[in-house]
Design an enzyme around this catalytic site. Structure first.
Site, PDB file in Angstrom:
ATOM      1  N   SER A  54     -32.539  21.956  54.058  1.00  0.00           N
ATOM      2  CA  SER A  54     -31.786  22.277  52.711  1.00  0.00           C
ATOM      3  C   SER A  54     -31.570  23.811  52.771  1.00  0.00           C
ATOM      4  CB  SER A  54     -32.761  21.443  51.616  1.00  0.00           C
ATOM      5  OG  SER A  54     -31.905  21.646  50.389  1.00  0.00           O
ATOM      6  N   GLU A  55     -30.073  24.138  52.463  1.00  0.00           N
ATOM      7  CA  GLU A  55     -29.637  25.303  52.197  1.00  0.00           C
ATOM      8  C   GLU A  55     -30.218  26.045  51.521  1.00  0.00           C
ATOM      9  OE1 GLU A  55     -28.074  23.222  52.068  1.00  0.00           O
ATOM     10  OE2 GLU A  55     -25.765  23.924  50.731  1.00  0.00           O
ATOM     11  N   ASN A  56     -31.318  25.880  50.816  1.00  0.00           N
ATOM     12  CA  ASN A  56     -31.992  26.962  49.720  1.00  0.00           C
ATOM     13  C   ASN A  56     -33.344  26.846  50.067  1.00  0.00           C
ATOM     14  OD1 ASN A  56     -32.460  23.418  48.967  1.00  0.00           O
ATOM     15  ND2 ASN A  56     -33.810  24.495  47.456  1.00  0.00           N
TER      16      ASN A  56
END
Lengths: 211, 222
Positions: free
Chosen positions: A47-49
């Site tokens: 998840s790119e966060n």
């Protein structure tokens, strides 16, 4: 789109994923893909966060305010997950460490270009991490509805501002599986009860079956 | 780290700044209490640097909703309709930057680097007005460093030296922004004694943090 169509797209994309793949799933339809992965395939979902090891959506009892996906929704993480800052997250993405990026698109063309972040004058969500993902991931799969309210999305040339040039490897829609090629889109597979004529009628680019 | 401030002391720091970085990702890990204080201040027409504008009533999105921002540098604004409205009405000047490039630009700002070269954005509108540099036959965009007058960040725990620990996905842009602003204020849930944070779990060394703001700590002392 009907639940059946979304189901078909998500399960078909899932078949492209191999055990151990590092995968980034976009929001919306792509986020469903994780539900259809075979039991002998274990993915590492990014998840790119700032997470490697996304498990699934959290129910009310599981929700932790410190743990969300890139859409800000409460999620759960697998055992052995790890967290990091945004520079590390995009080092993973931009450095070629993501095997497969699965995302939606407004348009895809036969030169493997895609558009999914801006409709001038109308809608400007921004690119978020999409430009980085499509350039950096080793394989880019577009999971989307074949048309936008009847308007073709498989085009000879994208009309909207591009997200990246020449990066799309595969497109999966409710009509089948398509591979962009300079002469059009090669049809790798048609969905049940879909004919080549039906898929062509809903596409602007030429569809063809390799001899 | 110079000290632990109360609300008034934080407010007194907001005098004449023009640019602000706000940590958080869709408001997860956003310094909501510091945003409250900023909203109470006189600062206006700010340049906001934030990866997204969250939602209208959350995180950095609240600064947009209150029309305190004149210029925005962000990667995603799709879930805050106010941002798009103000942009199309030409009340807000928006620069959209790919998220990885935004992270690297802030990192460059904090790391004393002159910029970073990336293929992300080549052949798109994100390449407009940017230099293309060829290195060993491959083209790259030059992305320039970003710094701000203030960084408002959020961490889960601090120790008395200002070392910061971030829980789970709340880390996001916070450690990057801590390096790239003249004045760095961290909102924290808890302040512990020196030595009480596991040294290896510290994601932001205290030397980057000017002040801590922690209402729970104030209450504890009183």
């Amino acid at each position: 789109m009907s639940v059946d169509k979304r189901h078909w797209i998500a399960q078909r994309v899932a078949k492209e994923l191999k055990n151990g793949d590092v995968v980034n799933l976009g929001i919306g339809l792509p986020s469903l893909v994780g539900n259809y992965v075979a039991s002998n395939v274990e993915l590492i979902i990014q998840s790119e966060n700032g997470l490697l090891g996304l498990d699934g959506m959290a129910n009310e009892d599981q929700a932790d305010p410190d743990l969300v996906n890139a859409g800000g929704q409460a999620i759960t993480a697998v055992e052995g997950a790890c967290y990091f800052d945004s520079a590390m997250s995009f080092t993973i993405i931009r450095g070629g460490h993501v095997d497969v990026s699965i995302l939606g698109a407004l348009e895809v063309d036969q030169d493997a270009n895609l558009a999914n972040w801006l409709v001038p004058g109308k809608l400007a969500p921004g690119m978020g991490g999409a430009m980085d993902l499509v350039v950096g991931a080793r394989t880019v799969i577009i999971a989307m509805e074949h048309t936008n309210k009847g308007k073709p999305k498989l085009l000879k040339r994208c009309s909207l501002p591009l997200t990246a040039t020449g990066q799309v490897n595969l497109v999966v829609t409710e009509f089948g599986v398509f591979k962009p090629n300079t002469r059009g889109f090669e049809v790798l597979e048609l969905a049940p009860n879909v004919s080549l004529e039906m898929a062509q009628a809903a596409s602007q680019a030429t569809l063809y079956v390799s001899a | 780290m110079k000290g632990i401030l109360d609300k008034q002391q934080v407010a007194d720091l907001f005098i004449d700044q023009h640019s602000v970085m706000v940590g958080g990702f869709m408001a997860n890990g956003a310094p909501e209490l510091l945003i409250d204080i900023l909203l109470d201040s006189k600062l206006r027409d700010l340049h906001l640097i934030s990866t997204d504008t969250a939602m209208p009533d959350k995180g950095s999105g609240r600064l947009i909703t209150a029309k305190r921002i004149k210029r925005l540098t962000a990667s995603h604004i799709g879930l805050n309709p106010n941002t798009g409205k103000q942009m199309f009405a030409e009340e807000l000047d928006v620069e959209l930057v790919p998220q990885g490039s935004l992270a690297e630009r802030i990192r460059c700002g904090g790391a004393g680097l002159g910029g970073v070269l990336t293929p992300t954005g080549l052949g798109t509108l994100a390449a407009e007005n940017k230099r293309v540099i060829e290195v060993e036959g491959q083209q790259f965009l030059l992305e320039l460093p970003l710094r701000a007058d203030i960084a408002l960040i959020k961490a889960s725990k601090a120790d008395e030296r200002g070392n910061l620990f971030y829980a789970k996905t709340t880390r996001n842009f916070n450690p990057l922004m801590a390096t790239a602003a003249t004045l760095v204020i961290a909102q924290v849930d808890e302040i512990v004694a020196k030595g009480q944070l596991e040294a290896e779990s510290i994601a932001t060394p205290g030397i980057f943090v000017d002040y801590l703001y922690c209402p729970a700590h104030q209450n504890q002392k009183e």
